[in-house]
Design a protein around this motif. Structure first.
Motif, short mmCIF file in Angstrom:
data_model
loop_
_atom_site.label_atom_id
_atom_site.label_comp_id
_atom_site.label_asym_id
_atom_site.label_seq_id
_atom_site.Cartn_x
_atom_site.Cartn_y
_atom_site.Cartn_z
N THR A 357 0.84 -1.19 0.00
CA THR A 357 0.00 0.00 0.00
C THR A 357 0.88 1.25 0.00
O THR A 357 0.58 2.23 -0.70
CB THR A 357 -0.93 -0.01 1.23
N GLU A 358 1.97 1.20 0.73
CA GLU A 358 2.87 2.36 0.75
C GLU A 358 3.41 2.65 -0.65
O GLU A 358 3.44 3.79 -1.10
CB GLU A 358 4.05 2.10 1.69
N GLN A 361 0.70 4.10 -2.79
CA GLN A 361 0.41 5.50 -2.48
C GLN A 361 1.43 6.42 -3.13
O GLN A 361 1.10 7.48 -3.66
CB GLN A 361 0.38 5.72 -0.98
N SER A 364 0.69 6.57 -6.82
CA SER A 364 -0.51 7.39 -7.02
C SER A 364 -0.19 8.86 -6.94
O SER A 364 -0.64 9.67 -7.76
CB SER A 364 -1.54 7.14 -5.91
N CYS A 365 0.59 9.18 -5.93
CA CYS A 365 0.94 10.56 -5.72
C CYS A 365 1.64 11.14 -6.96
O CYS A 365 1.33 12.23 -7.43
CB CYS A 365 1.84 10.61 -4.49
N ARG A 630 -4.79 1.86 -10.68
CA ARG A 630 -4.34 1.35 -9.38
C ARG A 630 -5.25 0.21 -8.96
O ARG A 630 -6.47 0.38 -8.85
CB ARG A 630 -4.44 2.49 -8.35
#
Ligand SMILES: Nc1ncnc2c1ncn2[C@@H]1O[C@H](COP(=O)(O)OP(=O)(O)OP(=O)(O)O)[C@@H](O)[C@H]1O
Length: 928
Positions: A357-358, A361, A364-365, A630
């Protein structure tokens, strides 16, 4: 130099390095003798000479010039040979025998020369130790300082070892010389190596010298197991528990190994310890860059066996090239560290939600922050390979140009960090500070904040010149101001420069001064190589005015040459300046390197953070360019893909790729996929596996929507190939791989089976295939998500019997005679295989196609084998009269081209129409 003495020195050194090629430095050459000479003359295609070096024999000798040695060494090492470099240790050439020492042994796994390495992948030396089925594995990359170890236990230990070796693709494999501590029959090494290295040709093998042959023979007498020697046997005592432990403690200046997580891992400790000793042996004790050891646990990563890595074409495409592989599509990184990290991620997918998940993220960012992504990627371009540079600094072998590159990277760092700050993201890369009692470095403990190492940049700014020469020791008097070290950094250097300049000025002004003092207008100050500077006075101009402090040095026909003590003093300042300056620069440079090495951990943390953000921004860039989404990660059995695509096929296809869905959950466990050849079955199977894998490296995936229940393993059984390396038949290989899947799969696994049972007779194959599906379905321990592509249409019956089995097929449209593959996966089963259509597409002669169609229609209605045999017999008889008729016009069938000709009214045709008709006629004729 006495020949005998030098020869004795050679022999005593060679005795210690019997199993490697000894490059013995003699002046400007590295010479080899005896068997070594014969071998390198052959391999490098250089001249072999013969010298009487010892009293009773003619010794073969071959040498290479020292300044070109790298190229020759590379050729030898890339073929699996090891080369010991024996240097002359005395600076000056003495009359007596030079002191000589082996300074390094160059081996495939311990190369550090940038020119001999690939920037985008690590170069690993791996050490393996097998003890009663359990395995200790360690590996290191000398160029990055990475050093890892693990222990594999239980039934699957050897299988896991194969997977790890396939992941690492080590350049060199270290094993014990005790056969009981190696994998039985070295099969693992054989496979590993057979993949990476072509077996030697027989002719090549026969040319080898006897000792080379034994070095190259991995184990056993099977001809096909000969490889080019990248397996190195390392004497057993190095693997001894105590010796290995001491070697590690010594390396890390530590009292205990518990802090590394090696406390109860005896096998990992032994492998790691043996590896460290080998590094010391080959690097002559300069292994400072290996500062820490990371003990890892393979159960924290997705398990991928070598076949699966190959079948999914993760890092290599079908031809063994990067082209056509997943990495070729994903790797848009901007730094070599980033490229290496991405490769590691692809080879080692995660299975835990938290870290994934990290990563997601972060990606995604960067997907959202288009501007930051662009800026950052532009900045990364200028960073270069700071990771390897820093390791050369720590090793003490960095050059002035290395430091310039490091400075360039550090100049960009504040901008890089401020861009990263805008994202609010933090680096998650583990720092590898050694938990030693006496920390090797002065670094502060690393915090979560990325350190820009501004002080180091500052040091490089003020210490290193703007554009220094490539190497030290090149001070040129003509560039009097500065060389490598910037003016103002080292007072001693500046003082020499200043004094030299004063001396030069003094000498320049001397002529005028002396002319005035003596009144001799023709007095001249000149220079030659024999006397240096001198004052020349012509005889005619009156020697009577010569001052007392002039010392006569030379008398010519019409002139006298003099010197003065002061002139000689200034002269010696100038003439010795370059030597003194070079020496002072070396000292200053060493000091700078030491200073930088003290900041080694901080710099490496920075390099790792850059690598990590390079990978995040790259995955984001690829996601945006290729329209990836994602995926939602889950911990249950649900695995849903909508509008999924194959990332590599799509990327390389000139036409649009048809997206397809996939769906697994508690009620959908096994998909039996039928469909014609060439319809897209294999592509679909691989794409489902690749999407799962990409999700588990933290990447976005090629789909419109995806929910991925995390997978613990992906198994693939695809295609039928003989395993030439182990001499097993297609069918045997297929069954071994299937057995492995059935034993080791779990409900969290994904199994991809492409046509199992094909290598045997239809009924055997069908029976095995059915039993396998039933077992996967019914065995509670297994129950893995399974995609099963098959040509046995009978298997589609299973969907009626087993509740979690479903049939899917690839849609086909029939347009008259033609079949169009729609590439769309739909529910249902294929009723025909359309093999004959594919044969037609492939260009089989029309007569064969026609005959095959006849045979098929005869066979299709026949239920059992006897009926089919009978039908075949009858056809044979009939076939003799229906022998394919090759002539276009002799056929009983009306020919379309002829029909068209008949129907044409030639008198009514315009020229254009005539041409069009002609074109059509030709097309019809070609179809026939
Ligand atoms: N979804 C798709 N969209 C567009 N083209 C595709 C798609 N799937 C496959 N193809 C194209 O079709 C070709 C054949 O696909 P593939 O090899 O997967 O067929 P197959 O059914 O497995 O054949 P075989 O049974 O002979 O092995 C691929 O090389 C690719 O170019």
């Amino acid at each position: 130099m006495s020949k005998m003495t030098m020869w004795q020195q050679y022999l005593s050194i060679k005795q210690k390095y019997a199993d490697v090629i000894l490059f013995f430095r003699l002046g400007d050459f590295y010479e080899t003798f005896g068997d070594d000479a014969k071998l390198i003359a052959e391999v490098l295609d250089i001249t072999l000479t013969v010298r009487g070096l010892s009293s009773d024999e003619n010794t073969p000798m071959a040498g290479v010039p020292y300044h070109a040695a790298d190229n020759y060494i590379e050729q030898l090492v890339s073929r699996g040979y090891r080369v010991a470099i024996c240097e002359q240790m005395d600076e000056m050439v003495h009359k007596t025998l030079q002191k000589r020492e082996v300074v390094r042994i160059v081996t495939p796994g311990t190369l550090t020369e940038p020119t001999m390495l690939q920037a985008e992948r690590n170069s690993y030396l791996a050490a393996i130790l097998v003890d009663r089925g359990n395995v200790g594995l360690a590996y290191a990359d000398l160029t990055t300082g990475e050093f890892c170890a693990t222990e594999l236990r239980g039934n699957e230990a050897l299988k896991q070892l194969e997977g790890e070796l396939a992941r690492l693709g080590a350049a060199e494999l270290l094993v014990s010389d005790a056969p009981e501590l190696r994998p039985a029959g070295m099969e693992i090494a054989k496979k590993q190596l057979a993949q990476d290295l072509a077996p030697m040709r027989k002719a090549e093998r026969e040319r080898l010298l006897p000792h080379e042959r034994t070095a190259k023979k991995v184990e056993g007498n099977n001809e096909s197991t000969w490889v080019q020697g990248n397996v190195t046997q390392w004497p057993n005592w190095h693997w001894d528990a105590r010796t290995a432990r001491d070697a590690l403690l010594n390396q890390f200046k530590s009292q205990s190994l518990d802090g590394f997580g090696l406390g109860n891992k005896a096998l990992a400790t032994r492998a790691a310890g043996a590896l460290i000793q080998y590094l010391h042996e080959t690097q002559r004790d300069s292994v400072a860059q290996v500062r820490s050891l990371r003990v890892y646990d393979t159960t924290r990563f997705m398990f991928l066996d070598p076949q699966t890595r190959r079948n999914l074409e993760l890092t290599e495409g079908a031809g063994g090239q990067r082209k056509g592989s997943l990495i070729a599509v994903l790797d848009q990184t901007r730094t070599p560290m980033g490229a290496r990290l991405l490769r590691q991620w692809i080879s080692q997918p995660l299975i835990e939600l938290g870290p994934l998940t990290e990563r997601q993220q972060a990606v995604s960012c960067f997907v959202e922050e288009t501007l930051v992504r662009g800026e950052l990627r532009a900045l990364f371009k200028g960073v270069g390979d700071i990771e390897r540079t820093i390791n050369r600094v720590v090793q003490g072998i960095a050059t002035p140009r290395d430091l310039v590159r490091l400075r360039e990277a550090l100049r960009l760092t504040p901008d890089i960090l401020s861009q990263i700050e805008r994202t609010g993201l933090r680096s998650t890369s583990p720092t590898e500070a050694a938990p030693s009692d006496d920390d090797l470095f002065d670094d502060e403990p690393t915090s979560n904040q990325i350190d820009a190492c501004a002080d180091i940049c500052e040091l490089l700014e003020q210490a290193i010149a703007d554009d220094p020469p490539a190497l030290l020791g090149t001070w040129d008097n003509a560039r009097s101001d500065e060389n490598v070290i910037r003016k103002g950094h080292a007072a001693e250097i500046d003082a020499i420069v200043e004094a030299t300049r004063d001396a030069a000025r003094w000498i320049n002004e001397l002529e005028a001064k002396e002319q005035q003092r003596t009144g001799i207008k023709t007095l001249k100050v000149s220079y030659n190589k024999v006397f240096g500077y001198y004052i020349e006075v012509t005889k005619a101009s009156g020697e009577t005015r010569i001052p007392d402090d002039y010392i006569r040095k030379q008398t010519l026909v019409n002139a006298e040459r003099y010197i003065t003590p002061e002139l000689k003093e200034y002269e010696s300042l100038i003439l010795n300046a370059s030597e003194a300056l070079n020496e002072k620069e070396r000292q200053a440079f060493r000091l700078i390197l030491r200073h930088l090495a003290n900041a080694g951990n901080r710099l490496l943390d920075l390099a790792r953070a850059i690598a990590e953000f390079d990978v995040y921004s790259t995955l984001a860039e690829v996601a945006v360019r290729q329209r990836f989404v994602r995926p939602t990660l889950r911990l249950d059995d649900v695995f849903v893909i909508q509008g999924g695509r194959h990332p590599v096929v799509e990327h390389n296809l000139n036409e649009p790729f048809t997206p397809n869905d996939a769906h697994f959950d508690a009620d959908h466990q096994i998909i039996v996929l039928t469909g014609p050849n060439m319809s897209g079955k294999s592509t679909f199977l691989r794409q489902v596996a690749l999407i799962g894998l990409m999700a588990q490296i933290g990447s976005f995936v090629p789909a419109d929507y995806a929910e991925i229940g995390l997978l613990d393993r992906i198994f693939t059984r695809i295609g039928a190939q003989d395993d030439i390396a182990t001499g097993q038949s297609t069918f045997m290989v297929e069954m071994i791989e299937t057995a492995n899947i059935l034993h080791n799969g779990s409900p969290r696994s994904l199994i991809i089976l492409d046509e199992i049972g094909r290598g045997t007779s239809t009924y055997d194959g069908l029976s095995i295939a059915r039993a396998v599906v039933e077992y996967i379905h019914n065995q509670p321990r297994l129950r893995a998500k399974t995609l099963f592509a098959t040509h046995y249409h009978e298997l589609t019956e299973l969907a009626n019997i087993l509740p979690r089995v479903h049939n899917w097929t690839l849609a086909v449209a029939e347009e008259g005679d033609h079949v169009v593959f729609l590439r769309k996966v739909i529910e249902g089963a294929a009723d025909r295989s359309y093999g004959i259509h594919v044969a037609q597409m492939a260009g089989l002669p029309p007569a064969v196609i026609k005959r095959a169609t006849e045979v098929l229609s005869e066979l299709e209605g026949k239920g059992d084998r006897e009926q089919r045999r009978e039908a075949m017999r009858r056809m044979n008889a009939a076939g003799s009269s229906a022998v394919p008729q090759m002539s276009l016009f002799a056929s009983n069938e009306p020919n379309p081209a002829v029909e068209l000709l008949r129907e044409m009214d030639v008198t009514q045709l315009t020229p254009i129409e005539a041409l069009t008709k002609l074109y059509e006629l030709q097309r019809l004729a070609k179809v026939e």
